[in-house]
Design a protein around this motif. Structure first.
Motif, PDB file in Angstrom:
ATOM      1  N   VAL A 150       0.739  -1.213  -0.038  1.00  0.00           N
ATOM      2  CA  VAL A 150      -0.096   0.101  -0.061  1.00  0.00           C
ATOM      3  C   VAL A 150       0.770   1.380   0.080  1.00  0.00           C
ATOM      4  O   VAL A 150       0.525   2.213  -0.682  1.00  0.00           O
ATOM      5  CB  VAL A 150      -1.067   0.045   1.158  1.00  0.00           C
ATOM      6  CG1 VAL A 150      -1.680   1.248   1.250  1.00  0.00           C
ATOM      7  CG2 VAL A 150      -2.142  -1.101   0.957  1.00  0.00           C
ATOM      8  N   ALA A 151       2.248   1.178   0.688  1.00  0.00           N
ATOM      9  CA  ALA A 151       2.979   2.281   0.777  1.00  0.00           C
ATOM     10  C   ALA A 151       3.346   2.706  -0.605  1.00  0.00           C
ATOM     11  O   ALA A 151       3.427   3.952  -1.062  1.00  0.00           O
ATOM     12  CB  ALA A 151       4.001   2.371   1.844  1.00  0.00           C
ATOM     13  N   ALA A 152       3.465   1.848  -1.564  1.00  0.00           N
ATOM     14  CA  ALA A 152       4.239   1.883  -2.913  1.00  0.00           C
ATOM     15  C   ALA A 152       3.050   2.687  -3.602  1.00  0.00           C
ATOM     16  O   ALA A 152       3.503   3.500  -4.490  1.00  0.00           O
ATOM     17  CB  ALA A 152       4.772   0.513  -3.353  1.00  0.00           C
ATOM     18  N   ARG A 153       1.682   2.227  -3.424  1.00  0.00           N
ATOM     19  CA  ARG A 153       0.787   2.645  -4.247  1.00  0.00           C
ATOM     20  C   ARG A 153       0.685   4.270  -3.783  1.00  0.00           C
ATOM     21  O   ARG A 153       0.128   5.197  -4.599  1.00  0.00           O
ATOM     22  CB  ARG A 153      -0.733   2.036  -4.280  1.00  0.00           C
ATOM     23  CG  ARG A 153      -0.309   0.615  -4.529  1.00  0.00           C
ATOM     24  CD  ARG A 153      -1.504  -0.251  -4.233  1.00  0.00           C
ATOM     25  NE  ARG A 153      -1.058  -1.475  -4.490  1.00  0.00           N
ATOM     26  CZ  ARG A 153      -1.726  -2.664  -3.893  1.00  0.00           C
ATOM     27  NH1 ARG A 153      -2.766  -2.429  -2.994  1.00  0.00           N
ATOM     28  NH2 ARG A 153      -1.198  -3.996  -4.248  1.00  0.00           N
ATOM     29  N   ASP A 154       0.616   4.720  -2.392  1.00  0.00           N
ATOM     30  CA  ASP A 154       0.342   5.872  -1.992  1.00  0.00           C
ATOM     31  C   ASP A 154       1.682   6.660  -2.574  1.00  0.00           C
ATOM     32  O   ASP A 154       1.375   7.905  -2.978  1.00  0.00           O
ATOM     33  CB  ASP A 154       0.490   5.766  -0.527  1.00  0.00           C
ATOM     34  CG  ASP A 154      -1.010   5.220   0.365  1.00  0.00           C
ATOM     35  OD1 ASP A 154      -1.774   5.211  -0.453  1.00  0.00           O
ATOM     36  OD2 ASP A 154      -0.805   4.738   1.155  1.00  0.00           O
ATOM     37  N   ALA A 155       2.448   6.350  -2.299  1.00  0.00           N
ATOM     38  CA  ALA A 155       3.814   7.126  -3.091  1.00  0.00           C
ATOM     39  C   ALA A 155       3.668   7.376  -4.538  1.00  0.00           C
ATOM     40  O   ALA A 155       4.128   8.400  -4.974  1.00  0.00           O
ATOM     41  CB  ALA A 155       5.207   6.123  -2.762  1.00  0.00           C
ATOM     42  N   GLY A 157       0.934   8.105  -5.769  1.00  0.00           N
ATOM     43  CA  GLY A 157      -0.022   8.967  -5.928  1.00  0.00           C
ATOM     44  C   GLY A 157      -1.462   8.522  -6.608  1.00  0.00           C
ATOM     45  O   GLY A 157      -2.075   9.081  -7.243  1.00  0.00           O
ATOM     46  N   HIS A 158      -1.552   7.077  -6.371  1.00  0.00           N
ATOM     47  CA  HIS A 158      -2.729   6.477  -6.911  1.00  0.00           C
ATOM     48  C   HIS A 158      -3.949   6.897  -5.958  1.00  0.00           C
ATOM     49  O   HIS A 158      -3.982   6.532  -4.922  1.00  0.00           O
ATOM     50  CB  HIS A 158      -2.614   5.086  -7.063  1.00  0.00           C
ATOM     51  CG  HIS A 158      -1.347   4.459  -7.994  1.00  0.00           C
ATOM     52  ND1 HIS A 158      -1.238   3.207  -7.988  1.00  0.00           N
ATOM     53  CD2 HIS A 158      -0.584   5.053  -8.924  1.00  0.00           C
ATOM     54  CE1 HIS A 158      -0.088   3.092  -8.816  1.00  0.00           C
ATOM     55  NE2 HIS A 158       0.102   4.330  -9.431  1.00  0.00           N
ATOM     56  N   LYS A 159      -4.815   7.480  -6.504  1.00  0.00           N
ATOM     57  CA  LYS A 159      -6.387   7.981  -5.863  1.00  0.00           C
ATOM     58  C   LYS A 159      -7.321   6.682  -5.789  1.00  0.00           C
ATOM     59  O   LYS A 159      -7.661   6.607  -4.721  1.00  0.00           O
ATOM     60  CB  LYS A 159      -6.875   9.156  -6.601  1.00  0.00           C
ATOM     61  CG  LYS A 159      -6.090  10.398  -6.560  1.00  0.00           C
ATOM     62  CD  LYS A 159      -6.948  11.429  -7.083  1.00  0.00           C
ATOM     63  CE  LYS A 159      -6.136  12.824  -7.255  1.00  0.00           C
ATOM     64  NZ  LYS A 159      -6.833  13.989  -7.748  1.00  0.00           N
TER      65      LYS A 159
END
Length: 235
Positions: A150-155, A157-159
């Motif tokens: 999840v951290a990689a997706r947050d980084a 910028g995936h909304k």
């Protein structure tokens, strides 16, 4: 019938006249009705009464309130002791939890399955969704298996981070690869089933500790599956 009716009416009239006469006599003071006896007054023990009279009742209430006498009161976390529930190993000594190691998008994942040892010396692999069972401190919570994903997706910028969104973008997520290994299926087939809406992978981004599983796909629940077994496994 008429005779009986007359007798009942006469009896009612007699009782009414008797009651009227008794009330009239009471008003004139001719009849004295004794008051009901009261229960004897019980005196408290002399020593206890002396103690109550010589102490401060409010101070005693404060002292009682300050005592840790209820489990609902805040406790020091270091004083809490937890009892370990029986594990699968305790309940099913003839089996052991194993893990198949797979790689996906630079992430190393351990996919669990249960290996049952048979009496003829061979073994049989089963589906296992028991999750983390040992060395889990309730004060710390379950291991956050999906934190890095999840951290990689947050980084990035995936909304939108739903599994269906990624599947329809042609992306095989870690969750899809995980459940594909668990179900014994090809990851691309798993992605296509999620994209079509025929498979659901519940994976709320706020629940980092959940172990991915799938709903709606014909699964290999009686074995670790060919895809899983092509990778290294350890128990």
């Amino acid at each position: 019938m008429q005779c009986a009716t007359v007798q009942r009416r006469a009896a009612i009239g007699h009782s009414r006249s008797s009651a009227f006469g008794l009330n009239n006599a009471r008003r004139q003071g001719a009849v004295h009705v004794a008051a009901p006896e009261r229960a004897p007054k019980v005196d408290v023990d002399a020593a206890e009464r002396a103690r109550l009279e010589s102490t401060d009742a409010f101070a005693e209430l404060v002292a009682v309130a300050n005592k840790k006498q209820s489990v609902n009161r805040p406790q020091k976390i270091d004083d809490l002791k937890f009892r370990q529930n029986p594990t699968f190993k305790d309940c099913f000594p003839g089996s052991v939890k194993c893990y198949s190691t797979i790689e996906h998008n630079g992430q190393t994942m351990q996919v669990p399955f249960r290996r049952v040892h048979l009496t003829n010396g061979s073994h049989f692999d089963l589906y296992d969704t028991s999750g983390s069972q040992q060395d889990v401190d309730p004060r710390q919570g379950l291991p956050k298996l999906r934190a890095g994903w999840v951290a990689a997706r947050d980084a990035a910028g995936h909304k939108c981070q739903t599994q269906m969104y990624y599947a329809r973008q042609g992306v095989i997520t870690e969750e899809m690869a995980f459940v594909a290994a668990r179900e014994g299926m090809d990851p691309e087939f798993m992605r296509s089933e999620v994209a079509r809406g025929r498979a659901i992978i519940p994976a709320n981004k706020r629940h980092l500790e959940l172990e991915p599983t799938v709903i709606g796909v014909p699964s290999a629940v009686l074995g670790a599956g060919s895809y899983c077994l092509t990778h290294s496994a350890w128990c």
